[in-house]
Every structure is written in structure tokens, then in C-alpha cells.
Motif scaffolding. Structure first.
Motif, PDB file in Angstrom:
ATOM      1  N   GLN A  61       0.835  -1.196   0.000  1.00 37.53           N
ATOM      2  CA  GLN A  61       0.000   0.000   0.000  1.00 37.53           C
ATOM      3  C   GLN A  61       0.878   1.257   0.000  1.00 37.53           C
ATOM      4  O   GLN A  61       0.597   2.209  -0.731  1.00 37.53           O
ATOM      5  CB  GLN A  61      -0.946  -0.004   1.203  1.00 37.53           C
ATOM      6  CG  GLN A  61      -1.895   1.179   1.196  1.00 37.53           C
ATOM      7  CD  GLN A  61      -2.823   1.203   2.391  1.00 37.53           C
ATOM      8  OE1 GLN A  61      -2.573   0.558   3.408  1.00 37.53           O
ATOM      9  NE2 GLN A  61      -3.907   1.958   2.280  1.00 37.53           N
ATOM     10  N   ASP A  62       1.927   1.251   0.815  1.00 38.91           N
ATOM     11  CA  ASP A  62       2.857   2.394   0.834  1.00 38.91           C
ATOM     12  C   ASP A  62       3.493   2.602  -0.538  1.00 38.91           C
ATOM     13  O   ASP A  62       3.616   3.730  -1.011  1.00 38.91           O
ATOM     14  CB  ASP A  62       3.964   2.192   1.867  1.00 38.91           C
ATOM     15  CG  ASP A  62       3.471   2.184   3.303  1.00 38.91           C
ATOM     16  OD1 ASP A  62       2.404   2.754   3.584  1.00 38.91           O
ATOM     17  OD2 ASP A  62       4.167   1.575   4.143  1.00 38.91           O
ATOM     18  N   LEU A  63       3.907   1.512  -1.173  1.00 35.13           N
ATOM     19  CA  LEU A  63       4.517   1.614  -2.510  1.00 35.13           C
ATOM     20  C   LEU A  63       3.533   2.199  -3.506  1.00 35.13           C
ATOM     21  O   LEU A  63       3.915   2.988  -4.378  1.00 35.13           O
ATOM     22  CB  LEU A  63       4.987   0.245  -3.009  1.00 35.13           C
ATOM     23  CG  LEU A  63       6.308  -0.267  -2.489  1.00 35.13           C
ATOM     24  CD1 LEU A  63       6.670  -1.585  -3.192  1.00 35.13           C
ATOM     25  CD2 LEU A  63       7.425   0.736  -2.658  1.00 35.13           C
ATOM     26  N   ASN A  69       2.377   9.279  -5.926  1.00 30.86           N
ATOM     27  CA  ASN A  69       2.977  10.593  -5.654  1.00 30.86           C
ATOM     28  C   ASN A  69       4.057  10.949  -6.673  1.00 30.86           C
ATOM     29  O   ASN A  69       4.184  12.117  -7.068  1.00 30.86           O
ATOM     30  CB  ASN A  69       3.546  10.645  -4.234  1.00 30.86           C
ATOM     31  CG  ASN A  69       2.465  10.799  -3.181  1.00 30.86           C
ATOM     32  OD1 ASN A  69       1.395  11.326  -3.448  1.00 30.86           O
ATOM     33  ND2 ASN A  69       2.746  10.332  -1.983  1.00 30.86           N
ATOM     34  N   ILE A  70       4.848   9.964  -7.094  1.00 33.27           N
ATOM     35  CA  ILE A  70       5.856  10.200  -8.137  1.00 33.27           C
ATOM     36  C   ILE A  70       5.158  10.638  -9.421  1.00 33.27           C
ATOM     37  O   ILE A  70       5.583  11.593 -10.084  1.00 33.27           O
ATOM     38  CB  ILE A  70       6.714   8.937  -8.377  1.00 33.27           C
ATOM     39  CG1 ILE A  70       7.633   8.671  -7.180  1.00 33.27           C
ATOM     40  CG2 ILE A  70       7.516   9.053  -9.677  1.00 33.27           C
ATOM     41  CD1 ILE A  70       8.332   7.314  -7.218  1.00 33.27           C
ATOM     42  N   THR A  71       4.076   9.960  -9.760  1.00 30.79           N
ATOM     43  CA  THR A  71       3.326  10.285 -10.972  1.00 30.79           C
ATOM     44  C   THR A  71       2.703  11.677 -10.862  1.00 30.79           C
ATOM     45  O   THR A  71       2.721  12.455 -11.822  1.00 30.79           O
ATOM     46  CB  THR A  71       2.235   9.219 -11.221  1.00 30.79           C
ATOM     47  OG1 THR A  71       2.845   7.920 -11.206  1.00 30.79           O
ATOM     48  CG2 THR A  71       1.551   9.426 -12.553  1.00 30.79           C
ATOM     49  N   SER A 118      -6.596   9.769  -5.993  1.00 27.67           N
ATOM     50  CA  SER A 118      -6.172   8.364  -5.974  1.00 27.67           C
ATOM     51  C   SER A 118      -5.413   8.032  -4.698  1.00 27.67           C
ATOM     52  O   SER A 118      -5.616   6.972  -4.100  1.00 27.67           O
ATOM     53  CB  SER A 118      -5.279   8.042  -7.180  1.00 27.67           C
ATOM     54  OG  SER A 118      -5.991   8.152  -8.371  1.00 27.67           O
ATOM     55  N   VAL A 119      -4.540   8.934  -4.276  1.00 32.52           N
ATOM     56  CA  VAL A 119      -3.786   8.716  -3.036  1.00 32.52           C
ATOM     57  C   VAL A 119      -4.751   8.571  -1.860  1.00 32.52           C
ATOM     58  O   VAL A 119      -4.599   7.668  -1.029  1.00 32.52           O
ATOM     59  CB  VAL A 119      -2.766   9.850  -2.779  1.00 32.52           C
ATOM     60  CG1 VAL A 119      -2.193   9.775  -1.378  1.00 32.52           C
ATOM     61  CG2 VAL A 119      -1.640   9.791  -3.812  1.00 32.52           C
ATOM     62  N   GLU A 120      -5.753   9.435  -1.813  1.00 29.46           N
ATOM     63  CA  GLU A 120      -6.741   9.359  -0.728  1.00 29.46           C
ATOM     64  C   GLU A 120      -7.513   8.043  -0.795  1.00 29.46           C
ATOM     65  O   GLU A 120      -7.789   7.429   0.242  1.00 29.46           O
ATOM     66  CB  GLU A 120      -7.687  10.557  -0.775  1.00 29.46           C
ATOM     67  CG  GLU A 120      -7.005  11.880  -0.473  1.00 29.46           C
ATOM     68  CD  GLU A 120      -6.166  11.851   0.801  1.00 29.46           C
ATOM     69  OE1 GLU A 120      -6.658  11.388   1.843  1.00 29.46           O
ATOM     70  OE2 GLU A 120      -4.992  12.285   0.742  1.00 29.46           O
ATOM     71  N   ALA A 121      -7.860   7.601  -1.990  1.00 31.67           N
ATOM     72  CA  ALA A 121      -8.577   6.335  -2.139  1.00 31.67           C
ATOM     73  C   ALA A 121      -7.702   5.158  -1.702  1.00 31.67           C
ATOM     74  O   ALA A 121      -8.180   4.223  -1.042  1.00 31.67           O
ATOM     75  CB  ALA A 121      -9.027   6.158  -3.596  1.00 31.67           C
ATOM     76  N   ILE A 122      -6.428   5.198  -2.035  1.00 31.85           N
ATOM     77  CA  ILE A 122      -5.505   4.123  -1.637  1.00 31.85           C
ATOM     78  C   ILE A 122      -5.381   4.103  -0.110  1.00 31.85           C
ATOM     79  O   ILE A 122      -5.441   3.030   0.504  1.00 31.85           O
ATOM     80  CB  ILE A 122      -4.123   4.295  -2.305  1.00 31.85           C
ATOM     81  CG1 ILE A 122      -4.236   4.121  -3.822  1.00 31.85           C
ATOM     82  CG2 ILE A 122      -3.112   3.299  -1.715  1.00 31.85           C
ATOM     83  CD1 ILE A 122      -3.045   4.656  -4.603  1.00 31.85           C
ATOM     84  N   ILE A 170       2.931   2.131 -13.748  1.00 34.21           N
ATOM     85  CA  ILE A 170       3.493   1.498 -12.545  1.00 34.21           C
ATOM     86  C   ILE A 170       2.511   1.674 -11.386  1.00 34.21           C
ATOM     87  O   ILE A 170       2.176   0.711 -10.686  1.00 34.21           O
ATOM     88  CB  ILE A 170       4.877   2.089 -12.192  1.00 34.21           C
ATOM     89  CG1 ILE A 170       5.912   1.701 -13.245  1.00 34.21           C
ATOM     90  CG2 ILE A 170       5.322   1.626 -10.794  1.00 34.21           C
ATOM     91  CD1 ILE A 170       7.215   2.487 -13.179  1.00 34.21           C
ATOM     92  N   ALA A 171       2.027   2.892 -11.187  1.00 31.01           N
ATOM     93  CA  ALA A 171       1.057   3.149 -10.114  1.00 31.01           C
ATOM     94  C   ALA A 171      -0.200   2.309 -10.311  1.00 31.01           C
ATOM     95  O   ALA A 171      -0.709   1.698  -9.356  1.00 31.01           O
ATOM     96  CB  ALA A 171       0.716   4.634 -10.063  1.00 31.01           C
TER      97      ALA A 171
END
Length: 181
Positions: A61-63, A69-71, A118-122, A170-171
Motif C-alpha cells: 500500500q505504501d509503494l 505521488n511520483i506520478t 487516488s492517493v486518498e482512495a488508496i 506502474i502506479a
């Protein structure tokens, strides 16, 4: 040899071998992503995570959050570049080129917002929602490039679009792995 030193050496040897025997989540994740999608560049995946040392001690999940975030950082950089190009391009230049650049700016601006969501959903473990948002983001660079190729003009964003696509798949691949857990 002193028994204490022998014992210390033995314990260090055991710890070193047990540490090296632990799988590296980055290598395993990049390998699985590359195997599951021909669009994932294994080397880009490894290099991206290697630029963030804590990724090697992360959960899947962190990855996923790191990759997203990189994207997002990549998209933000492209937005900035597009704003500069549009500001520095005289309005007397090709109206079609300007239209393409404006379309790309809109696509990447929308991508920044979708990546943030997307980050919030993850984080909330809503992997299906993250998958939908990331899937739309993956299309941005191709759609951007299509405008230029349809007008038979060279894209000033070819390298950036290719890099963004590489990061976004990748994400997306890691979110797909999370959906299976």
C-alpha cells in the motif's frame, strides 16, 4: 580467538544472512508489475523507487502511494512546463499548436487532481476507486500526443508524455496488485 569475539562474529554473520534473505518489496513488486503488463518498464520502476530509499521498507500500500505521488509530481512538472510554453509562445504562432498545448494542459491539470484523489482512495483502501482514477490518468499522455500527430506536427512533450505514461502504469499496476489482496 576470544570466545566473545567469535560469538559476536557469528551473530553478525547470522543477521547479515537473514537480512539478505528477506525479499526486497521493490524488486518483487516491480517484477510482478512488469510481468503482468507489457507497458510497465521494470528498470523505470526500480529506478523510481530507488530514488526514495524508504520505499524498500514499505508495504505494498505504501509503494502504491509512493508510485502515485511520483506520478503526481511528474504531472505537476508537466503542467508547469506547459504553462511556460504557452506563456512564451506568441499568439501569432500556429493556432492548432496552441490548441494542442491547451488540451494537454487541461489533461495534465485534471491528472494532478485525479492522482491526489487516488492517493486518498488508496489510503482508505478503496482500491477500485483508485484503479478507475489511475486508468483515466494513464490515457492523458496518449491523448495529448494524438492531438499533435493528428495535426502532423511534432510534439514538444514527447519525452515528458512517455515518462508520465511509464510512471502512471506502474502506479496502476500496483493498485491492481492491491485489489487482489
Amino acid at each position: 580467538m576470544n570466545p566473545f569475539i567469535s560469538l559476536l562474529f557469528f551473530l553478525l554473520l547470522i543477521q547479515a544472512s537473514s537480512t539478505s534473505a528477506q525479499p526486497d518489496i521493490v524488486v518483487d513488486t516491480c517484477k510482478k508489475c512488469a510481468e503482468s503488463s507489457p507497458n510497465v518498464n521494470y528498470t523505470l520502476c526500480i529506478d523510481s523507487f530507488n530514488s526514495i530509499p524508504e520505499s524498500h521498507n514499505s508495504t505494498l500500500q505504501d509503494l502504491s502511494i509512493i508510485a502515485t505521488n511520483i506520478t503526481e509530481a511528474n504531472a505537476t512538472s508537466i503542467v508547469s512546463e506547459l504553462e511556460t510554453i504557452l506563456r512564451d509562445t506568441p499568439s501569432t504562432d500556429s493556432a492548432y499548436m496552441r490548441s494542442c498545448l491547451e488540451t494537454c494542459l487541461e489533461l495534465y491539470s485534471d491528472s494532478v487532481s485525479s492522482l491526489d484523489d487516488s492517493v486518498e482512495a488508496i489510503r482508505a483502501k478503496r482500491y477500485g476507486d483508485a484503479d478507475i482514477m489511475l486508468s483515466s490518468v494513464v490515457d492523458a499522455p496518449r491523448t495529448c500526443e494524438d492531438g499533435f500527430s493528428d495535426g502532423e506536427i511534432e510534439s514538444p512533450l514527447k519525452v515528458e508524455n512517455d515518462e508520465f505514461f511509464g510512471h502512471s502504469v506502474i502506479a496502476l499496476g500496483i493498485v491492481a496488485m492491491l485489489q487482489k489482496t
